[in-house]
Enzyme design. Structure first.
Site, mmCIF file in Angstrom:
data_model
loop_
_atom_site.group_PDB
_atom_site.id
_atom_site.type_symbol
_atom_site.label_atom_id
_atom_site.label_comp_id
_atom_site.label_asym_id
_atom_site.label_seq_id
_atom_site.Cartn_x
_atom_site.Cartn_y
_atom_site.Cartn_z
ATOM 1 N N HIS A 1 65.435 -26.688 89.444
ATOM 2 C CA HIS A 1 64.942 -27.217 88.797
ATOM 3 C C HIS A 1 63.411 -26.856 88.476
ATOM 4 O O HIS A 1 63.052 -27.285 87.531
ATOM 5 C CB HIS A 1 64.298 -28.592 88.629
ATOM 6 N N ASN B 1 65.711 -23.220 92.351
ATOM 7 C CA ASN B 1 65.025 -23.617 93.322
ATOM 8 C C ASN B 1 64.515 -22.353 94.545
ATOM 9 O O ASN B 1 65.495 -21.643 94.497
ATOM 10 C CB ASN B 1 66.063 -24.800 94.388
ATOM 11 N N TYR C 1 64.286 -21.591 64.963
ATOM 12 C CA TYR C 1 63.012 -21.327 65.159
ATOM 13 C C TYR C 1 63.098 -19.484 65.280
ATOM 14 O O TYR C 1 61.522 -19.053 65.208
ATOM 15 C CB TYR C 1 61.941 -22.135 65.948
ATOM 16 N N ASP D 1 51.462 -26.141 73.688
ATOM 17 C CA ASP D 1 52.117 -26.012 75.210
ATOM 18 C C ASP D 1 51.021 -26.146 76.290
ATOM 19 O O ASP D 1 49.731 -25.434 76.285
ATOM 20 C CB ASP D 1 52.925 -24.606 75.323
ATOM 21 N N GLU E 1 56.120 -28.022 76.864
ATOM 22 C CA GLU E 1 55.416 -28.405 75.411
ATOM 23 C C GLU E 1 55.074 -29.797 75.772
ATOM 24 O O GLU E 1 55.213 -30.296 76.729
ATOM 25 C CB GLU E 1 56.831 -28.781 74.446
ATOM 26 N N CYS F 1 58.423 -24.665 82.330
ATOM 27 C CA CYS F 1 59.365 -23.363 82.639
ATOM 28 C C CYS F 1 58.315 -22.449 83.001
ATOM 29 O O CYS F 1 57.106 -22.214 82.871
ATOM 30 C CB CYS F 1 59.525 -22.596 81.253
#
Length: 245
Positions: A165, A121, A110, A43, A203, A68
């Site tokens: 978002h 937002n 995982y 990342d 990522e 994120c």
């Protein structure tokens, strides 16, 4: 650092860790690779309070994954951020469809559970998706995290609305003792760096096959762009030393 920092600064014997901590204190980007046995992903990582629209553009174009914000577990509790899976399970009591899609034990390949919380937002945005608006939302998440950890009781809904978002990730309460994902690794670094523990993670994907960018290619990218590359195990070892110090 200014007097608004939440945790004391930390120096570790691993020079790679020290360079990463210095970069984060300066508001710069680094790379974190979790592990071969987990997601196997690298990342791009940067403090939320430092993010600009150029950083958002950088992440969406060169990384390509989901942008994120990982939030410290203490701040998450103070802000009353729920886990998305918990919300869906609660709502599934009145919806058969939600009951079918709600995360269950064993669903993730995982880990035991997802760290996803709300998608938000900031209330000063219009659509929330342009680079400058996402950057604003991200910075404001960093700011409200810092304010609440510093003792100010600010209600999350005063500044943010959902759906939005920017995805929030709630770090596990036990942090690296409980979970060793990018969420916890980045927040652990923030604590060690003495900065506000709200960290942006995205990522890195391969432009050719669409899969996670290989560790070797991620390292090469980092060298080309002057980024410090850390592996999860390095962070874990440093954090355990920091906790015990």
């Amino acid at each position: 650092m200014s007097g608004s920092t939440v945790y004391d600064c930390f120096t570790y014997r691993n020079e790679n860790i020290n360079l990463a901590l210095e970069a984060l204190r300066a508001g710069n980007m680094i790379q974190i690779y979790d592990s071969d046995s987990r997601e196997g992903e690298t990342d791009l990582v940067i403090p939320a309070k430092a993010v600009t629209c150029k950083d958002v553009k950088w992440m969406r174009k060169d990384a390509g994954g989901l942008i994120c914000v990982a939030v410290d577990p203490v701040a998450s509790k103070q802000l009353r951020l729920p886990f998305m899976a918990e919300l869906v399970r609660e709502a599934s009591k009145n919806s058969d469809v939600l009951g079918e899609v709600a995360e269950k034990d064993g669903d993730l390949k995982y880990d035991s559970h997802s760290s996803f919380s709300l998608w938000v937002n900031h209330r000063d945005t219009r659509t929330g998706i342009p680079d400058d608006e996402r950057a604003l939302t991200i910075r404001k998440i960093g700011e409200i995290t810092e304010k609440n950890l510093s003792g100010d009781n600010i209600h999350f809904g005063e500044e943010f609305r959902t759906p939005g978002h920017v995805a929030l990730l709630r770090a596990a309460e036990g942090l690296l003792d409980e979970r060793k994902g990018q969420t916890e690794l980045s927040v652990a670094l923030a604590r060690m760096a003495g900065i506000t523990p709200a960290m942006v993670v995205c990522e890195m994907l391969d432009d050719y096959n669409g899969k996670a960018l290989s560790k070797e290619n991620a390292k090469e990218y980092g060298k080309e762009h002057g980024l410090i590359f850390l592996e999860g195990q390095e962070i874990l070892e440093a954090y355990m030393t920091w906790v015990g110090s």
